[in-house]
Design a protein around this motif. Structure first.
Motif, PDB file in Angstrom:
ATOM      1  N   TRP A  21       0.841  -1.202   0.000  1.00  0.00           N
ATOM      2  CA  TRP A  21       0.000   0.000   0.000  1.00  0.00           C
ATOM      3  C   TRP A  21       0.871   1.245   0.000  1.00  0.00           C
ATOM      4  N   LYS A  22       0.649   2.111  -0.973  1.00  0.00           N
ATOM      5  CA  LYS A  22       1.440   3.329  -1.119  1.00  0.00           C
ATOM      6  C   LYS A  22       0.523   4.529  -1.307  1.00  0.00           C
ATOM      7  N   GLU A  23       0.997   5.689  -0.892  1.00  0.00           N
ATOM      8  CA  GLU A  23       0.198   6.897  -1.048  1.00  0.00           C
ATOM      9  C   GLU A  23       0.080   7.271  -2.518  1.00  0.00           C
ATOM     10  N   THR A  24      -1.076   7.808  -2.873  1.00  0.00           N
ATOM     11  CA  THR A  24      -1.354   8.177  -4.269  1.00  0.00           C
ATOM     12  C   THR A  24      -1.103   9.649  -4.551  1.00  0.00           C
ATOM     13  N   GLY A  25      -0.896  10.454  -3.511  1.00  0.00           N
ATOM     14  CA  GLY A  25      -0.778  11.901  -3.693  1.00  0.00           C
ATOM     15  C   GLY A  25      -2.132  12.592  -3.694  1.00  0.00           C
ATOM     16  N   LEU A  26      -3.204  11.822  -3.441  1.00  0.00           N
ATOM     17  CA  LEU A  26      -4.549  12.365  -3.397  1.00  0.00           C
ATOM     18  C   LEU A  26      -5.098  12.277  -1.979  1.00  0.00           C
ATOM     19  N   LEU A  27      -6.130  13.065  -1.713  1.00  0.00           N
ATOM     20  CA  LEU A  27      -6.837  12.983  -0.447  1.00  0.00           C
ATOM     21  C   LEU A  27      -8.140  12.224  -0.653  1.00  0.00           C
ATOM     22  N   GLN A  28      -8.572  11.530   0.383  1.00  0.00           N
ATOM     23  CA  GLN A  28      -9.837  10.808   0.290  1.00  0.00           C
ATOM     24  C   GLN A  28     -10.992  11.773   0.048  1.00  0.00           C
ATOM     25  N   GLN A  29     -11.984  11.285  -0.746  1.00  0.00           N
ATOM     26  CA  GLN A  29     -13.122  12.115  -1.115  1.00  0.00           C
ATOM     27  C   GLN A  29     -14.442  11.484  -0.677  1.00  0.00           C
ATOM     28  N   THR A  30     -15.492  12.294  -0.735  1.00  0.00           N
ATOM     29  CA  THR A  30     -16.855  11.826  -0.532  1.00  0.00           C
ATOM     30  C   THR A  30     -17.778  12.662  -1.401  1.00  0.00           C
ATOM     31  N   LEU A  31     -19.076  12.404  -1.338  1.00  0.00           N
ATOM     32  CA  LEU A  31     -20.062  13.181  -2.085  1.00  0.00           C
ATOM     33  C   LEU A  31     -20.353  14.502  -1.380  1.00  0.00           C
ATOM     34  N   VAL A  32     -20.721  15.522  -2.153  1.00  0.00           N
ATOM     35  CA  VAL A  32     -21.132  16.795  -1.577  1.00  0.00           C
ATOM     36  C   VAL A  32     -22.467  16.639  -0.854  1.00  0.00           C
ATOM     37  N   SER A  33     -23.381  15.870  -1.439  1.00  0.00           N
ATOM     38  CA  SER A  33     -24.677  15.620  -0.821  1.00  0.00           C
ATOM     39  C   SER A  33     -25.194  14.274  -1.303  1.00  0.00           C
ATOM     40  N   LYS A  34     -26.280  13.821  -0.722  1.00  0.00           N
ATOM     41  CA  LYS A  34     -26.791  12.501  -1.073  1.00  0.00           C
ATOM     42  C   LYS A  34     -27.529  12.531  -2.404  1.00  0.00           C
ATOM     43  N   ILE A 135     -23.448  10.527  -9.482  1.00  0.00           N
ATOM     44  CA  ILE A 135     -22.320  11.092  -8.737  1.00  0.00           C
ATOM     45  C   ILE A 135     -21.988  12.480  -9.262  1.00  0.00           C
ATOM     46  N   GLU A 136     -21.969  12.625 -10.580  1.00  0.00           N
ATOM     47  CA  GLU A 136     -21.646  13.926 -11.176  1.00  0.00           C
ATOM     48  C   GLU A 136     -22.722  14.962 -10.868  1.00  0.00           C
ATOM     49  N   GLU A 137     -23.940  14.505 -10.652  1.00  0.00           N
ATOM     50  CA  GLU A 137     -25.062  15.397 -10.348  1.00  0.00           C
ATOM     51  C   GLU A 137     -24.826  16.174  -9.061  1.00  0.00           C
ATOM     52  N   VAL A 138     -24.256  15.523  -8.052  1.00  0.00           N
ATOM     53  CA  VAL A 138     -24.038  16.190  -6.757  1.00  0.00           C
ATOM     54  C   VAL A 138     -22.590  16.613  -6.553  1.00  0.00           C
ATOM     55  N   GLY A 139     -21.646  15.979  -7.223  1.00  0.00           N
ATOM     56  CA  GLY A 139     -20.240  16.358  -7.130  1.00  0.00           C
ATOM     57  C   GLY A 139     -19.516  15.742  -5.943  1.00  0.00           C
ATOM     58  N   LEU A 140     -18.194  15.921  -5.943  1.00  0.00           N
ATOM     59  CA  LEU A 140     -17.328  15.365  -4.911  1.00  0.00           C
ATOM     60  C   LEU A 140     -16.672  16.481  -4.101  1.00  0.00           C
ATOM     61  N   CYS A 141     -16.236  16.140  -2.907  1.00  0.00           N
ATOM     62  CA  CYS A 141     -15.473  17.066  -2.073  1.00  0.00           C
ATOM     63  C   CYS A 141     -14.470  16.269  -1.257  1.00  0.00           C
ATOM     64  N   ILE A 142     -13.477  16.944  -0.719  1.00  0.00           N
ATOM     65  CA  ILE A 142     -12.500  16.293   0.149  1.00  0.00           C
ATOM     66  C   ILE A 142     -13.190  15.880   1.445  1.00  0.00           C
ATOM     67  N   ALA A 143     -13.016  14.623   1.823  1.00  0.00           N
ATOM     68  CA  ALA A 143     -13.651  14.107   3.040  1.00  0.00           C
ATOM     69  C   ALA A 143     -12.851  14.506   4.273  1.00  0.00           C
ATOM     70  N   GLU A 144     -13.555  14.703   5.383  1.00  0.00           N
ATOM     71  CA  GLU A 144     -12.919  15.002   6.662  1.00  0.00           C
ATOM     72  C   GLU A 144     -13.319  13.947   7.683  1.00  0.00           C
ATOM     73  N   ASP A 145     -12.404  13.647   8.594  1.00  0.00           N
ATOM     74  CA  ASP A 145     -12.753  12.709   9.660  1.00  0.00           C
ATOM     75  C   ASP A 145     -13.487  13.448  10.768  1.00  0.00           C
ATOM     76  N   GLU A 146     -13.767  12.765  11.866  1.00  0.00           N
ATOM     77  CA  GLU A 146     -14.571  13.375  12.934  1.00  0.00           C
ATOM     78  C   GLU A 146     -13.874  14.551  13.597  1.00  0.00           C
ATOM     79  N   ASN A 147     -12.563  14.673  13.392  1.00  0.00           N
ATOM     80  CA  ASN A 147     -11.800  15.790  13.952  1.00  0.00           C
ATOM     81  C   ASN A 147     -11.551  16.897  12.938  1.00  0.00           C
ATOM     82  N   GLY A 148     -12.142  16.761  11.744  1.00  0.00           N
ATOM     83  CA  GLY A 148     -11.965  17.776  10.718  1.00  0.00           C
ATOM     84  C   GLY A 148     -10.695  17.622   9.909  1.00  0.00           C
ATOM     85  N   ASN A 149     -10.031  16.474  10.021  1.00  0.00           N
ATOM     86  CA  ASN A 149      -8.780  16.246   9.302  1.00  0.00           C
ATOM     87  C   ASN A 149      -9.012  15.498   7.994  1.00  0.00           C
TER      88      ASN A 149
END
Length: 315
Positions: A21-34, A135-149
């Motif tokens: 497992w190696k880093e990709t240089g990207l940050l984990q993402q999630t959806l902007v809304s459901k 997915i494209e309808e709502v878009g993506l954003c950088i995901a944050e954990d419970e501490n905002g990281n």
């Protein structure tokens, strides 16, 4: 295909550390809304709805059915016919591969997928196109954990060749600096399909969206009655699958691609191997995956070979 098998046979079936497992240089993402999509499910025939909801970084992809949570992970894959099924504590969700294929490539690393109306993901048009559009309808954003990281996204890189086969079916993973896929199918009894090969080099979102996601599931007309008698494909129709007869050819043309059946197998492969993911990291291995007459069962066997060293980090 014989040359590929000969080359792979020089190596053991499972290297001591087949992936890293190696880093990709990207940050984990999630959806902007459901976002939701509804439709008939392939095997049960029930009208179901899948609602894809944002999730925190590190949570990964999770199915929720009847209040039960089932992570989209190889740890919960259950053997089943003609689809990929997840099972946890006796609760199952079925036909997850098309949706997971789209989520994996488009980059939805963390999400909660709520199923209502049944335990099967709706088939829609039999491809992954509508999931990409959702997915494209709502878009993506950088995901944050419970501490905002934010969390750096890792991917499994193939270190050593891994291979397996059953009868004349074959699947292998070779080291490569990018995600490459070569897939072959052979239906000698159905001349309109016959032998097909499709190769995709440096798989990315653009290539997937244009060349793979629109490819629809297919079936052989002469097998429909037997499958329905076995309780399968109750919701299958000419509206959500392309149907081919051994004597009459394609019954609901036109095809989107001359090799649409083979491309759909690639779509399935991506969804199945995405189950190597955990904690919001990439599931599909960075390497050259070569398959011949594969299917969900063989895909799952490769998953389990690779998952033995799932969390060996880069030294």
């Amino acid at each position: 295909m014989k040359a590929i098998r000969k080359a792979a046979s020089k190596f053991s079936k499972l290297a001591a550390t087949p992936i890293s497992w190696k880093e990709t240089g990207l940050l984990q993402q999630t959806l902007v809304s459901k976002v939701s999509r509804s439709g008939i499910s392939l095997h049960s025939g029930a009208h179901t709805t899948a609602t894809i909801c944002p999730a925190r970084a590190g949570e990964g992809r999770l199915f929720v059915c009847g209040g039960h949570k089932i992570p989209a992970s190889v740890d919960f894959v259950s053997e089943s016919s003609l689809c990929t099924t997840l099972c946890r504590d006796g609760v199952i969700v079925r036909t997850v591969e098309h949706l997971l294929s789209a989520l994996e490539v488009v980059g939805v690393d963390n999400c909660r997928i709520e199923l209502t109306g049944g335990n099967e993901v709706p088939l829609l048009d039999g491809s992954a196109k509508e999931w990409v559009q959702a997915i494209e309808e709502v878009g993506l954003c950088i995901a944050e954990d419970e501490n905002g990281n934010n969390i750096d996204k890792k991917a499994p890189f193939v270190l050593e060749p891994v291979h397996l086969w059953k009868h004349d079916s074959f699947l292998a993973a070779f080291p490569s600096s990018s995600v490459n896929i070569t897939y072959g199918i052979d239906f000698p009894q159905v001349s309109a399909i016959g032998c097909q090969w499709f190769s995709c080099f440096s798989l990315d979102r653009s290539v997937y969206t244009k060349e793979i996601a629109p490819s629809r599931t297919f079936c052989i007309y002469e097998e429909v009655e037997r499958l329905r008698g076995a309780g399968l494909i109750q919701g299958g129709s000419a509206e959500n699958a392309i149907v081919c007869s051994s004597t009459m050819g394609w019954l609901n043309p036109p095809l989107l691609f001359d090799d649409e059946p083979c491309r759909h197998k690639v779509l399935d492969l991506i969804g199945d191997l995405s189950l190597l993911a955990q904690d919001g990291h990439q599931g599909f291995p960075v390497g050259h995956i070569i398959a011949y007459k594969g299917g969900h069962s063989l895909h799952t066997q490769l998953l389990r070979l690779l998952s033995a060293s799932r969390w060996r980090d880069q030294s």
